[in-house]
Design an enzyme around this catalytic site. Structure first.
Site, PDB file in Angstrom:
ATOM      1  N   ASP A  40       0.847  -1.199   0.000  1.00 34.31           N
ATOM      2  CA  ASP A  40       0.000   0.000   0.000  1.00 34.31           C
ATOM      3  C   ASP A  40       0.878   1.243   0.000  1.00 34.31           C
ATOM      4  O   ASP A  40       1.989   1.210   0.536  1.00 34.31           O
ATOM      5  CB  ASP A  40      -0.908  -0.010   1.255  1.00 34.31           C
ATOM      6  CG  ASP A  40      -2.157   0.851   1.093  1.00 34.31           C
ATOM      7  OD1 ASP A  40      -2.022   2.045   0.773  1.00 34.31           O
ATOM      8  OD2 ASP A  40      -3.259   0.327   1.289  1.00 34.31           O
ATOM      9  N   ASP A  57       3.517   1.508  -4.526  1.00 35.85           N
ATOM     10  CA  ASP A  57       2.481   2.045  -5.407  1.00 35.85           C
ATOM     11  C   ASP A  57       2.187   0.954  -6.440  1.00 35.85           C
ATOM     12  O   ASP A  57       3.071   0.612  -7.235  1.00 35.85           O
ATOM     13  CB  ASP A  57       2.984   3.331  -6.080  1.00 35.85           C
ATOM     14  CG  ASP A  57       1.928   3.955  -6.969  1.00 35.85           C
ATOM     15  OD1 ASP A  57       1.076   3.219  -7.504  1.00 35.85           O
ATOM     16  OD2 ASP A  57       1.977   5.182  -7.147  1.00 35.85           O
ATOM     17  N   SER A 136     -17.176  -3.824  -8.336  1.00 34.79           N
ATOM     18  CA  SER A 136     -18.087  -2.905  -7.648  1.00 34.79           C
ATOM     19  C   SER A 136     -19.417  -2.941  -8.373  1.00 34.79           C
ATOM     20  O   SER A 136     -19.456  -3.096  -9.602  1.00 34.79           O
ATOM     21  CB  SER A 136     -17.517  -1.483  -7.697  1.00 34.79           C
ATOM     22  OG  SER A 136     -18.544  -0.560  -7.392  1.00 34.79           O
ATOM     23  N   TYR A 149     -13.955   5.218 -12.436  1.00 34.26           N
ATOM     24  CA  TYR A 149     -13.947   4.139 -11.432  1.00 34.26           C
ATOM     25  C   TYR A 149     -14.803   2.966 -11.925  1.00 34.26           C
ATOM     26  O   TYR A 149     -14.361   1.807 -11.902  1.00 34.26           O
ATOM     27  CB  TYR A 149     -14.466   4.677 -10.109  1.00 34.26           C
ATOM     28  CG  TYR A 149     -14.635   3.641  -9.029  1.00 34.26           C
ATOM     29  CD1 TYR A 149     -13.531   3.207  -8.287  1.00 34.26           C
ATOM     30  CD2 TYR A 149     -15.883   3.096  -8.727  1.00 34.26           C
ATOM     31  CE1 TYR A 149     -13.675   2.257  -7.272  1.00 34.26           C
ATOM     32  CE2 TYR A 149     -16.038   2.153  -7.721  1.00 34.26           C
ATOM     33  CZ  TYR A 149     -14.935   1.739  -6.996  1.00 34.26           C
ATOM     34  OH  TYR A 149     -15.085   0.800  -6.004  1.00 34.26           O
ATOM     35  N   THR A 184     -15.902   2.784   4.652  1.00 33.87           N
ATOM     36  CA  THR A 184     -14.428   2.825   4.623  1.00 33.87           C
ATOM     37  C   THR A 184     -14.002   4.251   4.253  1.00 33.87           C
ATOM     38  O   THR A 184     -14.836   5.072   3.831  1.00 33.87           O
ATOM     39  CB  THR A 184     -13.883   1.879   3.540  1.00 33.87           C
ATOM     40  OG1 THR A 184     -14.304   2.387   2.256  1.00 33.87           O
ATOM     41  CG2 THR A 184     -14.377   0.456   3.713  1.00 33.87           C
TER      42      THR A 184
HETATM   43  N1  LIG Z   1     -16.201   0.503   0.330  1.00 30.37           N
HETATM   44  C1  LIG Z   1     -17.140   0.159  -0.554  1.00 30.37           C
HETATM   45  O1  LIG Z   1     -18.332   0.439  -0.369  1.00 30.37           O
HETATM   46  C2  LIG Z   1     -16.747  -0.576  -1.816  1.00 30.37           C
HETATM   47  C3  LIG Z   1     -17.762  -0.963  -2.690  1.00 30.37           C
HETATM   48  C4  LIG Z   1     -17.419  -1.649  -3.847  1.00 30.37           C
HETATM   49  C5  LIG Z   1     -16.093  -1.949  -4.112  1.00 30.37           C
HETATM   50  N2  LIG Z   1     -15.117  -1.563  -3.250  1.00 30.37           N
HETATM   51  C6  LIG Z   1     -13.731  -1.911  -3.566  1.00 30.37           C
HETATM   52  O2  LIG Z   1     -13.167  -2.618  -2.478  1.00 30.37           O
HETATM   53  C7  LIG Z   1     -11.761  -2.347  -2.422  1.00 30.37           C
HETATM   54  C8  LIG Z   1     -11.398  -1.824  -1.044  1.00 30.37           C
HETATM   55  O3  LIG Z   1     -12.111  -0.615  -0.873  1.00 30.37           O
HETATM   56  P1  LIG Z   1     -12.149   0.236   0.470  1.00 30.37           P
HETATM   57  O4  LIG Z   1     -13.459   0.901   0.480  1.00 30.37           O
HETATM   58  O5  LIG Z   1     -11.698  -0.610   1.601  1.00 30.37           O
HETATM   59  O6  LIG Z   1     -11.072   1.352   0.095  1.00 30.37           O
HETATM   60  P2  LIG Z   1     -10.080   2.235   0.982  1.00 30.37           P
HETATM   61  O7  LIG Z   1      -9.892   3.513   0.260  1.00 30.37           O
HETATM   62  O8  LIG Z   1     -10.530   2.247   2.384  1.00 30.37           O
HETATM   63  O9  LIG Z   1      -8.739   1.402   0.845  1.00 30.37           O
HETATM   64  C9  LIG Z   1      -8.061   1.355  -0.398  1.00 30.37           C
HETATM   65  C10 LIG Z   1      -6.583   1.292  -0.122  1.00 30.37           C
HETATM   66  O10 LIG Z   1      -5.897   1.354  -1.387  1.00 30.37           O
HETATM   67  C11 LIG Z   1      -4.728   2.097  -1.179  1.00 30.37           C
HETATM   68  N3  LIG Z   1      -4.209   2.627  -2.433  1.00 30.37           N
HETATM   69  C12 LIG Z   1      -4.743   3.619  -3.196  1.00 30.37           C
HETATM   70  N4  LIG Z   1      -3.945   3.852  -4.251  1.00 30.37           N
HETATM   71  C13 LIG Z   1      -2.889   2.986  -4.152  1.00 30.37           C
HETATM   72  C14 LIG Z   1      -1.740   2.744  -4.932  1.00 30.37           C
HETATM   73  N5  LIG Z   1      -1.479   3.452  -6.044  1.00 30.37           N
HETATM   74  N6  LIG Z   1      -0.882   1.770  -4.542  1.00 30.37           N
HETATM   75  C15 LIG Z   1      -1.109   1.060  -3.403  1.00 30.37           C
HETATM   76  N7  LIG Z   1      -2.182   1.254  -2.618  1.00 30.37           N
HETATM   77  C16 LIG Z   1      -3.061   2.200  -2.995  1.00 30.37           C
HETATM   78  C17 LIG Z   1      -5.141   3.211  -0.223  1.00 30.37           C
HETATM   79  O11 LIG Z   1      -4.021   3.780   0.417  1.00 30.37           O
HETATM   80  C18 LIG Z   1      -6.053   2.445   0.733  1.00 30.37           C
HETATM   81  O12 LIG Z   1      -5.323   1.935   1.833  1.00 30.37           O
HETATM   82  C19 LIG Z   1     -11.476  -1.342  -3.534  1.00 30.37           C
HETATM   83  O13 LIG Z   1     -11.021  -2.022  -4.678  1.00 30.37           O
HETATM   84  C20 LIG Z   1     -12.832  -0.722  -3.775  1.00 30.37           C
HETATM   85  O14 LIG Z   1     -12.929  -0.192  -5.073  1.00 30.37           O
HETATM   86  C21 LIG Z   1     -15.412  -0.870  -2.094  1.00 30.37           C
END
Ligand SMILES: NC(=O)c1ccc[n+]([C@@H]2O[C@H](COP(=O)([O-])OP(=O)(O)OC[C@H]3O[C@@H](n4cnc5c(N)ncnc54)[C@H](O)[C@@H]3O)[C@@H](O)[C@H]2O)c1
Length: 241
Positions: A40, A57, A136, A149, A184
């Site tokens: 991360d 990254d 998603s 997205y 989140t």
């Molecule tokens: N939260 C929701 O409601 C939801 C719904 C559908 C899908 N999702 C998907 O679930 C997954 C987790 O989502 P979340 O809500 O826990 O997100 P979040 O934003 O809480 O966590 C995402 C993490 O990705 C990291 N990140 C971002 N860019 C990065 C990069 N270039 N390199 C490395 N790390 C990077 C961020 O630092 C963060 O820790 C994601 O793929 C999101 O699209 C979430």
């Protein structure tokens, strides 16, 4: 039936595991006896036994390959990959710059491809492995000011199905999860107003990151005799009721 997952001795790579669902999973996998290696750009806000952090990254292919190579040097194996790192810019199509579009694809799509490339040789050699990719609901439903997205998640659904077909003979499974609406940092940033929260509360309910851990542990486990599939959490159904 009681849900029991045993990850003793196993190693999981979680991209995006410093926050949200990935962080809950990294802790849950470690609590089940395994080691989680989080890739991360951010640091987790708390340490957890059995969870390691590597600053990476995911859009940087060389860095992802090097981080996974380091994981294999330290632990000798990678059993699972959950590729969750993602960004969700809120911007209209007309106002989407080339930079925003390309960064979204570079993190959300390319980052998953690089992580898969990094773990697959080890999994194929072991004849065993499980990869989980986050899609998603927005990939199907769409949402105003979320086209980049949503398109990135649509691409991942097609990617995961194709990869599943490619590696099935090696006993490596590739599945997609729709986690549902989960509270989140990403959800809060993309839904900044009380009105949006109320909308999701009414339509799907809003879950916690912990609610998604066991579905993910299931997909990682040998009990999940499925590949090229999607596990969809349409509505919130809290673990603690
Ligand atoms: N939260 C929701 O409601 C939801 C719904 C559908 C899908 N999702 C998907 O679930 C997954 C987790 O989502 P979340 O809500 O826990 O997100 P979040 O934003 O809480 O966590 C995402 C993490 O990705 C990291 N990140 C971002 N860019 C990065 C990069 N270039 N390199 C490395 N790390 C990077 C961020 O630092 C963060 O820790 C994601 O793929 C999101 O699209 C979430």
């Amino acid at each position: 039936m009681r849900a029991v997952f045993d990850a003793t001795g196993e190693v999981l790579v979680v991209t995006g595991g410093a926050n949200g669902i990935g962080a809950a999973l990294a802790r849950g996998f470690a609590d089940a006896g395994g080691t989680s290696v989080v890739l991360d750009v951010a640091r987790p806000d708390r340490e957890h036994r059995g969870v390691e952090h590597v600053a990476v990254d995911v859009s940087d292919r060389d860095a992802v390959i090097a981080a996974v190579a380091g994981t294999i040097r330290r632990h000798g194996r990678v059993d699972g990959l959950v590729a969750g790192a993602a960004v969700q810019p809120r911007v209209s199509v007309l106002e989407t710059t080339q930079e925003v579009w390309q960064r979204t694809m570079a993190v959300n799509v390319d980052g998953v491809v690089w992580a898969c490339q990094a773990v697959l040789p080890t999994m194929i050699a072991a004849g065993r492995g499980s990869i989980v990719v986050f899609a998603s609901g927005l990939a199907y439903q769409g949402r105003a000011e979320a086209a980049a997205y949503a398109a990135s998640k649509g691409a991942l659904i097609s990617f995961a199905k194709s990869l599943a077909a490619e590696v099935v003979a090696s006993n490596v499974r590739v599945n997609t999860v729709f986690p549902g609406v989960i509270d989140t940092p990403q959800f809060r940033a993309a839904n900044p107003t009380g009105g949006e929260r109320e909308h999701w509360e009414r339509v799907t309910g809003i879950g916690t990151p912990e609610d998604v851990v066991e579905p993910l542990l299931f997909l990682l486990s040998d009990s999940a005799t499925m590949t090229g599939s999607t596990l969809t959490r349409d509505r919130a159904y809290p673990k603690e009721r």
